[in-house]
Design a protein around this motif. Structure first.
Motif, short mmCIF file in Angstrom:
data_model
loop_
_atom_site.label_atom_id
_atom_site.label_comp_id
_atom_site.label_asym_id
_atom_site.label_seq_id
_atom_site.Cartn_x
_atom_site.Cartn_y
_atom_site.Cartn_z
N LYS A 47 47.58 46.88 -6.29
CA LYS A 47 47.51 48.37 -5.74
C LYS A 47 46.69 49.05 -6.38
O LYS A 47 46.36 48.81 -7.80
N ARG A 48 46.80 50.46 -6.06
CA ARG A 48 46.12 51.49 -7.09
C ARG A 48 46.89 52.11 -7.84
O ARG A 48 48.07 52.58 -7.21
N LEU A 49 47.03 52.18 -9.11
CA LEU A 49 47.96 52.59 -10.15
C LEU A 49 47.37 53.50 -10.88
O LEU A 49 46.18 53.57 -11.31
N ALA A 50 48.34 54.64 -11.13
CA ALA A 50 47.86 55.62 -11.89
C ALA A 50 49.13 56.15 -12.59
O ALA A 50 50.13 55.82 -12.48
N ILE A 107 44.55 58.23 -15.51
CA ILE A 107 45.68 58.80 -16.47
C ILE A 107 45.64 60.07 -16.35
O ILE A 107 44.72 60.82 -16.96
N ILE A 108 46.64 60.79 -15.59
CA ILE A 108 46.58 62.15 -15.52
C ILE A 108 47.87 62.78 -16.31
O ILE A 108 48.89 62.39 -16.33
N ILE A 109 47.46 63.56 -17.31
CA ILE A 109 48.19 64.16 -18.47
C ILE A 109 48.31 65.60 -18.42
O ILE A 109 47.50 66.38 -18.15
N SER A 110 49.75 66.15 -18.50
CA SER A 110 49.85 67.57 -18.10
C SER A 110 48.93 68.36 -18.95
O SER A 110 48.42 69.39 -18.52
N GLU A 111 48.75 68.16 -20.46
CA GLU A 111 47.87 69.01 -21.02
C GLU A 111 46.48 69.20 -20.59
O GLU A 111 46.10 70.15 -20.54
N SER A 112 46.01 68.36 -20.07
CA SER A 112 44.66 68.21 -19.37
C SER A 112 44.44 69.07 -18.16
O SER A 112 43.50 69.29 -17.82
N THR A 113 45.68 69.06 -17.44
CA THR A 113 45.62 69.70 -16.19
C THR A 113 45.88 71.16 -16.13
O THR A 113 45.71 71.98 -15.25
N PHE A 169 50.43 67.55 -9.22
CA PHE A 169 50.45 66.67 -8.17
C PHE A 169 49.04 66.67 -7.31
O PHE A 169 48.14 65.81 -6.56
N ASP A 170 48.64 68.13 -6.90
CA ASP A 170 47.14 68.61 -6.49
C ASP A 170 46.20 67.84 -7.19
O ASP A 170 45.22 67.26 -6.56
N TYR A 171 46.35 68.13 -8.62
CA TYR A 171 45.09 67.45 -9.26
C TYR A 171 45.23 65.90 -9.09
O TYR A 171 43.99 65.51 -8.97
N ALA A 172 46.37 65.12 -9.26
CA ALA A 172 46.22 63.99 -9.25
C ALA A 172 45.72 63.42 -7.63
O ALA A 172 44.88 62.58 -7.51
N ASN A 202 43.73 64.87 -5.79
CA ASN A 202 42.23 65.43 -5.85
C ASN A 202 41.48 64.21 -6.37
O ASN A 202 40.29 63.79 -6.32
N LYS A 203 41.88 64.00 -7.79
CA LYS A 203 41.38 62.82 -8.39
C LYS A 203 41.05 61.49 -8.02
O LYS A 203 40.18 60.77 -8.20
N LEU A 204 42.38 61.10 -7.33
CA LEU A 204 42.29 59.77 -6.55
C LEU A 204 41.70 59.75 -5.04
O LEU A 204 41.65 58.69 -4.50
N GLN A 205 41.41 60.98 -4.62
CA GLN A 205 40.80 61.30 -3.19
C GLN A 205 41.79 60.81 -2.22
O GLN A 205 41.68 59.93 -1.51
N ILE A 206 43.29 61.08 -2.63
CA ILE A 206 44.25 60.73 -1.57
C ILE A 206 44.51 61.65 -0.31
O ILE A 206 44.54 62.74 -0.61
N THR A 207 44.55 61.35 0.70
CA THR A 207 44.66 62.03 1.80
C THR A 207 46.05 61.98 2.66
O THR A 207 46.41 62.60 3.54
N GLU A 208 46.60 60.97 2.41
CA GLU A 208 47.71 60.25 3.34
C GLU A 208 48.80 60.25 2.18
O GLU A 208 49.12 59.36 1.31
N LYS A 209 50.04 60.99 2.26
CA LYS A 209 51.01 61.13 1.41
C LYS A 209 52.12 59.80 1.66
O LYS A 209 52.87 59.58 0.79
N ALA A 210 51.98 59.44 2.73
CA ALA A 210 53.10 58.60 3.16
C ALA A 210 52.90 57.20 2.39
O ALA A 210 53.99 56.39 2.35
#
Length: 228
Positions: free
Chosen positions: A116-119, A145-151, A161-164, A166-174
């Motif tokens: 799976k795609r893990l982050a 690895i998405i960390i609050s201090e960096s975002t 979550f918007d940042y994440a 965008n970073k992973l280029q996710i278009t489908e929340k389901a």
């Protein structure tokens, strides 16, 4: 079971044993300052102070930058200790970054989901969190690895979550699931953003909130039964 393609993991008390990590770092930094004699007393006060400040961080009242030295400033004020809180906090974070204690089953679960795609999506300090992952058996297993201090955003804020996404280029929340131990951070954040949530409740705590996670597990390995 559902066919999730992307799984976001919290770090502290989800994959890493933060309680153990914090205790070791706390012991080391107080040893450095020759204050081990009253360690238990300081720990109790610190936990109460830290809990309040982390709630303020989640609600946006206090920034992560402010939280670090402020928790020790309050601790030293309470116990009448003349120590530079800024320097002490830096020393503490340095020791915390060395701690790599995993929650039981963490490595098995991450390896079992390697198809799976893990982050990671975690609140905390960038240097500390990246160091802990880098020196652990989980190094190299996450796409990002998405960390609050960096975002600039904290869970449960939608900005992280918007940042994440965008970073992973996710278009489908389901097809996305977030796994975490905190109802007010991980679960609230996931629900706010419209993605499925899995509450890792290893301590069998009562859910006294109005939040209803999609799933609740007490052992991390149970996640393998949820994800197709």
């Amino acid at each position: 079971m559902k066919n999730y393609d992307i799984i976001f993991f919290d770090i502290d008390d989800t994959l890493f044993d933060f309680t153990k990590s914090e205790q070791e770092a706390f012991s080391k930094v107080f040893d450095k300052y020759n204050l081990l004699n009253s360690l238990k007393l300081y720990e109790k006060s610190y936990q109460e102070i830290s809990k309040v400040l982390w709630r303020d961080v989640e609600s946006g009242k206090v920034s992560l930058v402010e939280l670090g030295p402020e928790r020790f400033r309050r601790l030293f004020l309470e116990h009448e200790l003349e120590i530079d809180a800024v320097v002490f906090n830096q020393d503490y974070l340095g020791f915390l970054g060395e701690q790599t204690h995993l929650v039981q089953g963490a490595e098995k679960v991450i390896r079992g989901l390697s198809h799976k795609r893990l982050a990671v999506i975690t609140n905390g300090y960038t240097d500390v969190q990246t160091s802990r992952i880098h020196h652990s058996p989980l190094e190299g297993t996450f796409e990002h690895i998405i960390i609050s201090e960096s975002t600039g955003f904290q869970k449960p804020q939608t900005g992280i979550f918007d940042y994440a996404f965008n970073k992973l280029q996710i278009t489908e929340k389901a097809n996305v699931l977030i796994v975490g131990d905190s109802l007010t951070s991980d679960i609230q954040g996931g629900m706010n953003y419209g993605i499925d949530t899995c509450w890792f409740n290893s301590q069998h705590k009562e859910n006294n909130t109005t939040l209803t996670p999609t799933y609740e597990i007490n052992k991390l390995e149970s996640l393998l039964e949820i994800i197709k």
